[in-house]
Enzyme design. Structure first.
Site, mmCIF file in Angstrom:
data_model
loop_
_atom_site.group_PDB
_atom_site.id
_atom_site.type_symbol
_atom_site.label_atom_id
_atom_site.label_comp_id
_atom_site.label_asym_id
_atom_site.label_seq_id
_atom_site.Cartn_x
_atom_site.Cartn_y
_atom_site.Cartn_z
ATOM 1 N N ASP A 64 -5.782 -3.409 -2.665
ATOM 2 C CA ASP A 64 -4.821 -3.150 -1.596
ATOM 3 C C ASP A 64 -4.220 -4.432 -1.019
ATOM 4 O OD1 ASP A 64 -3.443 -2.212 0.621
ATOM 5 O OD2 ASP A 64 -5.075 -0.945 1.330
ATOM 6 N N SER A 120 0.833 -1.194 0.000
ATOM 7 C CA SER A 120 0.000 0.000 0.000
ATOM 8 C C SER A 120 0.879 1.260 0.000
ATOM 9 C CB SER A 120 -0.968 -0.047 1.193
ATOM 10 O OG SER A 120 -2.040 0.832 0.998
#
Length: 260
Positions: free
Chosen positions: A152, A37
């Protein structure tokens, strides 16, 4: 061999820069970086050869006006944030285009909605895996790449220490944890009902906390800055968050040097 693991945490990821700044000033440099991320974004920038002082300048230059331009809602039926604007922004700030052009080896972690498994990228174009790694569901649209829909990496591995361990074996791993060690975004029943985006962020954080605690024992050092006062969306507080990362790393630096 030394590996850095840069965890997920949105705006809290500025703490990675503060930590790297201290490590760099002590002459400590990684042989491998694994990022998830926001950790993938910072990792890509750092591994491309941008020193910590320039990362600080870049973070501080990202003011509120620029952030508003990046996050103007796209089609609400798809996601809240226009990923194409962020893609163009990354194209401007990333000095290299491929993993092979990086000065330090990097692994980027994403979650596949096609296979339901973790996906680790180490070669080919750099930008699509990084975009996938930051694609928080509901907030961002999924990224279609390598014949899969990706989101993600923090959904499955917010602090991917085990991934780093696969490559480093007996090397030393320094993990920078942005999730803390307890849930810091509890929503009081005395508060107004949170909107869908705050609910999503709090839910992701709670899930990530449990996953992070499971990964931490595999690292040699875990740096966990106190980020309890910072929300996932506090990108306008870059200086404070960088300081938090720097302060915790300075506190641990003798311990870090003793194991290297």
């Amino acid at each position: 061999m030394i590996g850095y693991v840069l965890g997920s945490g949105a705006a809290r990821g500025y703490a990675h820069i503060g930590a790297i700044d201290v490590l760099e000033s002590e002459g400590i440099k990684p042989d491998l970086v694994v990022g998830c991320s926001i950790g993938a974004v910072i990792g890509a920038l750092y591994c491309s050869g941008i020193p910590s002082n320039e990362l600080i300048e870049l973070a501080l230059d990202l003011n509120v006006r620029k952030l508003i331009r990046l996050v103007v809602p796209h089609r609400l039926t798809q996601a809240a944030i226009n990923l194409s604007k962020i893609e163009r922004f990354f194209e401007e700030i990333f000095p290299v285009k491929t993993f092979e052009d990086l000065k330090i080896p990097l692994r980027v972690v994403a979650t596949s909605l096609t296979t339901g498994k973790l996906k680790v990228f180490e070669k080919g174009p750099l930008l699509p895996p990084v975009l996938a790694s930051i694609a928080i569901p509901i907030i961002f649209p999924a990224v279609k790449y390598d014949n899969e829909y990706l989101v993600d990496g923090g959904l499955l591995s917010p602090l991917p220490v085990k991934i780093a361990r696969e490559w480093l074996n007996n090397g030393k791993i320094i993990a920078i944890n942005l999730s803390g060690e307890e849930f810091s975004r509890a929503i009081s029943p005395d508060e107004d009902p949170p909107n869908i985006y705050l609910t999503a962020l709090a839910s992701v954080e709670l899930t990530q906390l449990g996953l992070t605690l499971n990964e931490m024992p595999y690292a040699d050092i875990v740096i966990s800055p106190d980020l309890s006062d910072f929300a996932f969306y506090d990108f306008h507080r870059a200086e404070e968050i960088i300081h938090a990362g720097r302060a915790e790393t300075e506190k641990r630096i003798e311990e870090i040097k003793s194991i290297l």
